[in-house]
Design a protein around this motif. Sequence first.
Motif, mmCIF file in Angstrom:
data_model
loop_
_atom_site.group_PDB
_atom_site.id
_atom_site.type_symbol
_atom_site.label_atom_id
_atom_site.label_comp_id
_atom_site.label_asym_id
_atom_site.label_seq_id
_atom_site.Cartn_x
_atom_site.Cartn_y
_atom_site.Cartn_z
ATOM 1 N N ARG A 37 0.769 -1.170 -0.241
ATOM 2 C CA ARG A 37 -0.020 0.130 -0.076
ATOM 3 C C ARG A 37 0.786 1.257 -0.071
ATOM 4 N NH1 ARG A 37 -5.023 -1.088 0.162
ATOM 5 N NH2 ARG A 37 -5.727 -3.089 1.062
ATOM 6 N N LEU A 40 2.133 1.542 -3.485
ATOM 7 C CA LEU A 40 1.139 2.288 -4.263
ATOM 8 C C LEU A 40 0.596 3.422 -4.263
ATOM 9 C CD1 LEU A 40 -1.248 1.029 -6.224
ATOM 10 C CD2 LEU A 40 -2.785 0.874 -4.099
ATOM 11 N N LYS A 41 1.000 4.339 -3.086
ATOM 12 C CA LYS A 41 0.491 5.864 -2.708
ATOM 13 C C LYS A 41 1.649 6.483 -3.587
ATOM 14 C CE LYS A 41 -1.345 5.105 1.936
ATOM 15 N NZ LYS A 41 -0.974 5.674 3.206
ATOM 16 N N PHE A 64 -1.576 -7.994 -6.152
ATOM 17 C CA PHE A 64 -2.038 -6.911 -5.597
ATOM 18 C C PHE A 64 -2.394 -5.556 -6.518
ATOM 19 C CE2 PHE A 64 -1.238 -2.765 -3.442
ATOM 20 C CZ PHE A 64 -1.950 -2.565 -2.344
ATOM 21 N N LEU A 65 -1.051 -5.280 -6.948
ATOM 22 C CA LEU A 65 -1.006 -4.081 -8.033
ATOM 23 C C LEU A 65 -1.982 -4.327 -9.414
ATOM 24 C CD1 LEU A 65 2.885 -3.755 -8.348
ATOM 25 C CD2 LEU A 65 1.207 -2.355 -7.406
ATOM 26 N N LYS A 67 -4.840 -5.918 -9.188
ATOM 27 C CA LYS A 67 -6.353 -5.561 -8.773
ATOM 28 C C LYS A 67 -6.374 -3.908 -8.429
ATOM 29 C CE LYS A 67 -6.716 -10.347 -7.004
ATOM 30 N NZ LYS A 67 -7.032 -11.073 -5.756
ATOM 31 N N ASN A 68 -5.600 -3.351 -8.470
ATOM 32 C CA ASN A 68 -5.524 -2.023 -8.143
ATOM 33 C C ASN A 68 -5.093 -1.231 -9.484
ATOM 34 O OD1 ASN A 68 -5.852 -1.148 -4.966
ATOM 35 N ND2 ASN A 68 -4.583 -2.988 -5.010
ATOM 36 N N ASN A 69 -5.388 -1.877 -10.748
ATOM 37 C CA ASN A 69 -5.269 -1.402 -11.752
ATOM 38 C C ASN A 69 -4.059 -0.691 -12.176
ATOM 39 O OD1 ASN A 69 -8.122 -1.556 -12.229
ATOM 40 N ND2 ASN A 69 -8.667 0.045 -10.849
#
Length: 323
Positions: A37, A40-41, A64-65, A67-69
């Motif tokens: 996370r 991702l930020k 993870f990445l 699924k977060n587009n």
Amino acid sequence: MNKYRETFGVDISKDVFDLHGSNSGHDQFRNDEKGFRSFLKILPQDSIVVMEATGYYHYRLAQFLYKNNVVVAVVNPLSVKRFIQMKLAKVKTDKSDAKAICEYALANEVPHYNALTDVQAECLQLFRLLDSYLKKRTATKNKLHGEETLGIPSKFVYRSLRRDRKHLDKEIDGIEERLLSLVKKEQQQQLTLLTTVPGIGTKTALFLIVVTDGFSKFETTAQLCSYVGITPTVRESGSSVRGRSRISKVGNRKLRNLLFLCAFNASKYNKACRQVYERLVNKGKSKKLALIAVANKLLKQCFAIAKSGLPYDDAHVSVLKTN
């Protein structure tokens, strides 16, 4: 060449992952949900994250990445290694590896990652576990043979090894049964089509589907044959070096071994494979080399059948697209 705002190369280890951005440079995060996370930020929009296929370690971050587009690419570690060797790099650290992956992605087209479904993920887990148990069973069989050679001086040891082998047989049967049920759930048609190829049994067809994600991972037969590791390598240089041609063993060993076993039947009952085998043997090539060529041909047939959606036919298999 690169159409993304920023390219990130990621080198993953058990506890942390190092990253190198083409604009932002080096950073490091923990290899867990919190670290994901945090990463991702700081990711700019329209970026791509590139990482090596490192067994278990890369999977969680890639999923993870995705699924977060975020656009993700998972590349072959051997390709990156060759790239680093070409640059004559003398330093090898997690930081330098992340930078090398970034530079590799900037210089080459990298395949985009597609997240696995729950069924695909379980199939891969089962396949890895099966491979582990098969190795253990082979080791146990070798130990049993050794004890028998010694005349079984310890009945306790011998009985223990027999129990171990029996337990592994049971676990292997259970895993193969579970794999078959999962593949039938999503890929029944492809499984049926592949088993129409003379020489390909249910187990080999099953493993082919699992490790190739239903052949969706590969666009050409050359890519697939290279992945399995049954492409020939030639060692020649000038007039003095005439190395023996052999197969490239960089690939999926379990699948390669299965295809080699299938080649025995295919060389007898598969018309195109039989022609390949007889032609090479008549030229004076060894039977082993001929069987390797048959395994290669067999894999190409499977690729053609899977991509075309048509069952095997002696009269038409040669014209199916295999490139």
